[in-house]
Design a protein around this motif. Structure first.
Motif, PDB file in Angstrom:
ATOM      1  N   ALA A 121      21.866  45.514  24.145  1.00  0.00           N
ATOM      2  CA  ALA A 121      20.298  45.124  23.968  1.00  0.00           C
ATOM      3  C   ALA A 121      20.268  43.857  23.085  1.00  0.00           C
ATOM      4  N   ARG A 122      21.139  43.967  21.948  1.00  0.00           N
ATOM      5  CA  ARG A 122      21.158  42.638  21.268  1.00  0.00           C
ATOM      6  C   ARG A 122      21.810  41.636  21.808  1.00  0.00           C
ATOM      7  N   VAL A 123      22.563  41.752  22.655  1.00  0.00           N
ATOM      8  CA  VAL A 123      23.342  40.626  23.329  1.00  0.00           C
ATOM      9  C   VAL A 123      22.336  39.992  24.024  1.00  0.00           C
ATOM     10  N   GLU A 124      21.505  40.595  24.682  1.00  0.00           N
ATOM     11  CA  GLU A 124      20.420  40.068  25.561  1.00  0.00           C
ATOM     12  C   GLU A 124      19.381  39.123  24.727  1.00  0.00           C
ATOM     13  N   ASP A 125      19.003  39.811  23.416  1.00  0.00           N
ATOM     14  CA  ASP A 125      18.326  39.062  22.593  1.00  0.00           C
ATOM     15  C   ASP A 125      18.773  37.773  22.220  1.00  0.00           C
ATOM     16  N   LEU A 126      20.214  37.840  21.978  1.00  0.00           N
ATOM     17  CA  LEU A 126      20.987  36.644  21.597  1.00  0.00           C
ATOM     18  C   LEU A 126      20.814  35.796  22.656  1.00  0.00           C
ATOM     19  N   ALA A 127      21.041  36.008  23.951  1.00  0.00           N
ATOM     20  CA  ALA A 127      20.885  35.226  25.061  1.00  0.00           C
ATOM     21  C   ALA A 127      19.565  34.589  25.260  1.00  0.00           C
ATOM     22  N   LEU A 128      18.442  35.366  24.897  1.00  0.00           N
ATOM     23  CA  LEU A 128      17.162  34.612  24.904  1.00  0.00           C
ATOM     24  C   LEU A 128      17.006  33.652  23.791  1.00  0.00           C
ATOM     25  N   VAL A 129      17.473  34.014  22.861  1.00  0.00           N
ATOM     26  CA  VAL A 129      17.408  33.083  21.613  1.00  0.00           C
ATOM     27  C   VAL A 129      18.113  31.712  21.786  1.00  0.00           C
ATOM     28  N   ILE A 130      19.397  31.911  22.201  1.00  0.00           N
ATOM     29  CA  ILE A 130      20.135  30.630  22.797  1.00  0.00           C
ATOM     30  C   ILE A 130      19.507  29.856  23.558  1.00  0.00           C
ATOM     31  N   ALA A 131      19.229  30.526  24.717  1.00  0.00           N
ATOM     32  CA  ALA A 131      18.695  30.029  25.859  1.00  0.00           C
ATOM     33  C   ALA A 131      17.448  28.959  25.413  1.00  0.00           C
ATOM     34  N   GLU A 132      16.648  29.544  24.415  1.00  0.00           N
ATOM     35  CA  GLU A 132      15.275  28.826  24.010  1.00  0.00           C
ATOM     36  C   GLU A 132      15.568  27.671  23.163  1.00  0.00           C
ATOM     37  N   LEU A 133      16.592  28.026  22.112  1.00  0.00           N
ATOM     38  CA  LEU A 133      16.886  26.924  20.954  1.00  0.00           C
ATOM     39  C   LEU A 133      17.658  25.792  21.485  1.00  0.00           C
ATOM     40  N   ALA A 134      18.552  26.032  22.710  1.00  0.00           N
ATOM     41  CA  ALA A 134      19.344  24.906  23.261  1.00  0.00           C
ATOM     42  C   ALA A 134      18.709  24.336  24.237  1.00  0.00           C
ATOM     43  N   THR A 135      17.544  24.601  24.766  1.00  0.00           N
ATOM     44  CA  THR A 135      16.629  23.893  25.685  1.00  0.00           C
ATOM     45  C   THR A 135      15.699  23.106  24.806  1.00  0.00           C
ATOM     46  N   ASN A 136      15.276  23.782  23.916  1.00  0.00           N
ATOM     47  CA  ASN A 136      14.734  22.856  22.791  1.00  0.00           C
ATOM     48  C   ASN A 136      15.328  21.556  22.315  1.00  0.00           C
TER      49      ASN A 136
ATOM     50  N   ARG B  46      25.332  29.292  26.957  1.00  0.00           N
ATOM     51  CA  ARG B  46      24.673  30.604  26.802  1.00  0.00           C
ATOM     52  C   ARG B  46      25.661  31.888  26.982  1.00  0.00           C
ATOM     53  N   HIS B  47      26.439  31.480  27.979  1.00  0.00           N
ATOM     54  CA  HIS B  47      27.504  32.694  28.218  1.00  0.00           C
ATOM     55  C   HIS B  47      28.753  32.712  27.224  1.00  0.00           C
ATOM     56  N   LEU B  48      29.004  31.625  26.712  1.00  0.00           N
ATOM     57  CA  LEU B  48      29.954  31.710  25.656  1.00  0.00           C
ATOM     58  C   LEU B  48      29.501  32.132  24.250  1.00  0.00           C
ATOM     59  N   VAL B  49      28.079  32.181  24.098  1.00  0.00           N
ATOM     60  CA  VAL B  49      27.705  32.579  22.832  1.00  0.00           C
ATOM     61  C   VAL B  49      27.512  34.058  22.804  1.00  0.00           C
ATOM     62  N   THR B  50      26.853  34.584  24.196  1.00  0.00           N
ATOM     63  CA  THR B  50      26.556  35.899  24.218  1.00  0.00           C
ATOM     64  C   THR B  50      27.958  36.803  24.375  1.00  0.00           C
ATOM     65  N   GLY B  51      29.048  36.111  24.933  1.00  0.00           N
ATOM     66  CA  GLY B  51      30.346  36.713  24.752  1.00  0.00           C
ATOM     67  C   GLY B  51      31.045  36.764  23.595  1.00  0.00           C
ATOM     68  N   GLU B  52      30.772  35.779  22.652  1.00  0.00           N
ATOM     69  CA  GLU B  52      31.080  36.080  21.461  1.00  0.00           C
ATOM     70  C   GLU B  52      30.257  36.812  20.579  1.00  0.00           C
ATOM     71  N   GLY B  53      29.231  36.973  20.844  1.00  0.00           N
ATOM     72  CA  GLY B  53      28.259  37.972  20.276  1.00  0.00           C
ATOM     73  C   GLY B  53      28.573  39.534  20.314  1.00  0.00           C
ATOM     74  N   ALA B  54      29.003  39.503  21.856  1.00  0.00           N
ATOM     75  CA  ALA B  54      29.592  41.039  22.079  1.00  0.00           C
ATOM     76  C   ALA B  54      30.760  41.160  21.370  1.00  0.00           C
ATOM     77  N   ARG B  55      31.616  40.361  21.582  1.00  0.00           N
ATOM     78  CA  ARG B  55      33.025  40.502  20.822  1.00  0.00           C
ATOM     79  C   ARG B  55      33.142  40.926  19.078  1.00  0.00           C
ATOM     80  N   LEU B  56      31.811  40.468  18.639  1.00  0.00           N
ATOM     81  CA  LEU B  56      31.648  40.688  17.095  1.00  0.00           C
ATOM     82  C   LEU B  56      30.690  41.669  17.046  1.00  0.00           C
ATOM     83  N   GLY B  57      30.529  42.600  17.935  1.00  0.00           N
ATOM     84  CA  GLY B  57      30.004  43.925  17.920  1.00  0.00           C
ATOM     85  C   GLY B  57      28.347  44.200  18.111  1.00  0.00           C
ATOM     86  N   LEU B  58      27.617  43.154  18.672  1.00  0.00           N
ATOM     87  CA  LEU B  58      26.361  43.345  19.187  1.00  0.00           C
ATOM     88  C   LEU B  58      26.368  44.397  20.415  1.00  0.00           C
ATOM     89  N   ALA B  59      25.220  45.343  20.229  1.00  0.00           N
ATOM     90  CA  ALA B  59      24.956  46.363  21.404  1.00  0.00           C
ATOM     91  C   ALA B  59      24.436  45.375  22.431  1.00  0.00           C
TER      92      ALA B  59
END
Length: 313
Positions: free
Chosen positions: A221-236, A206-219
């Motif tokens: 609030a959207r980084v937080e959304d990305l963190a939620l999505v990755i947490a849910e999908l990876a857990t599934n 989750r930290h790797l993905v959100t860090g990359e999302g921030a580097r690629l330009g996500l605001a």
């Protein structure tokens, strides 16, 4: 418009095929007024420019209508059933027939979005089977390509032409076939690094993905959304997809895109599209993903499942 349907299912799902503004209003405004006259709840969820002309045509009668801009509320087609249609229908008094004008397909939908739109229209039939509801779906025959109009015939049991309120049966109605046809392999992803994860590396992933999302330009609030999505999908993936999975992140056409793949097989086409009962514990992962992401595309089969999510920068 008659509410009788094949097999006496109380759910009615016609497509309105319109060629100009007059046909659009002739098909939608009487539909709304009839619901209001019957004292039944009605919502209009269409793109903003069409929302405006319906509201203007209704005048003060529109005060009793729930209006939603489908470009916002339904940007992700996977969000429309739980977040727009069922959200409105489930809030009404038990036994009341619900009426909704829902326009999820418009000129300008991207090639990435459209397969999810077609599947959405097909899945409405299963999501509302047995419900006292009528959902009218307009299609612009001037601006939408022929294959989209053909899909309207396949996803709607009845059709209204040119603003007429006399419905005709669709001889091409085959919603399950549409769901299957658009369960297509996703376009190849760019050469983005692949991160493998398992139960012991969920937090790190989750930290790797959100860090990359921030580097690629996500605001933020959207980084937080990305963190939620990755947490849910990876857990599934860990719980239902064989215990492991892979994730990639990249930039594409003004979005940050992430894809999670695993060895699981989604057998329920409505997974992630049903509102979760308040008393339900768990089982909300894909629903949360659909509610948060700007677009979700899924390809699933016996060999595994890929879930790709888009976040606007």
């Amino acid at each position: 418009m008659s509410t009788a349907t094949t097999g006496q299912d109380p759910f009615v799902h016609p497509a309105l095929l319109y060629g100009d503004e007059r046909e659009y209003l002739d098909g939608t405004v009487p539909f709304v007024r009839a619901a209001l006259t019957a004292g039944e709840p009605v919502a209009v969820a269409v793109p903003a420019e069409n929302l405006r002309i319906i509201r203007d045509a209704l005048g003060t009668d529109g005060d009793a209508v729930r209006f939603l801009d489908m470009r916002e509320a339904g940007r992700n087609p996977g969000r429309i059933i739980p977040g727009v249609l069922r959200s409105f229908a489930d809030a009404q008094a038990p036994g009341a027939r619900v009426h909704i004008v829902g326009e999820p397909v418009w000129a300008g939908r991207s090639p990435a979005e459209y397969p999810a739109c077609a599947q959405h229209e097909a899945l409405i039939n299963a999501a509302f089977r047995g419900r006292e509801a009528t959902i009218l779906c307009p299609y612009d025959t001037r601006r939408l390509p022929p294959e989209v109009i053909a899909d309207a015939y396949a996803t709607h049991p009845t059709l209204l032409r040119g603003g007429s309120l006399e419905a005709e049966d669709s001889s091409a109605f085959a919603p399950e076939a549409v769901v299957t046809r658009y369960n297509e392999p996703l376009p190849p992803a760019p050469d983005a690094p692949v991160v493998r994860f398992d139960a012991n590396s969920l937090s790190e992933t989750r930290h790797l993905v959100t860090g990359e999302g921030a580097r690629l330009g996500l605001a933020p609030a959207r980084v937080e959304d990305l963190a939620l999505v990755i947490a849910e999908l990876a857990t599934n993936s860990v719980v239902h997809g064989g215990g492991t999975g892979t994730v990639r992140v990249w930039a594409e056409d003004g979005h940050v895109v992430t894809e999670v793949c695993d060895k699981g097989h989604l057998t329920d086409p409505l997974a992630g599209r049903r509102p979760a009962p308040r008393e339900q514990r768990g089982g909300r992962g894909l629903l949360l993903v659909n509610l948060v992401a700007d677009l979700v595309r899924v390809h699933t089969g016996p060999e595994g499942t890929a879930v790709r999510c888009w976040f606007a920068r």
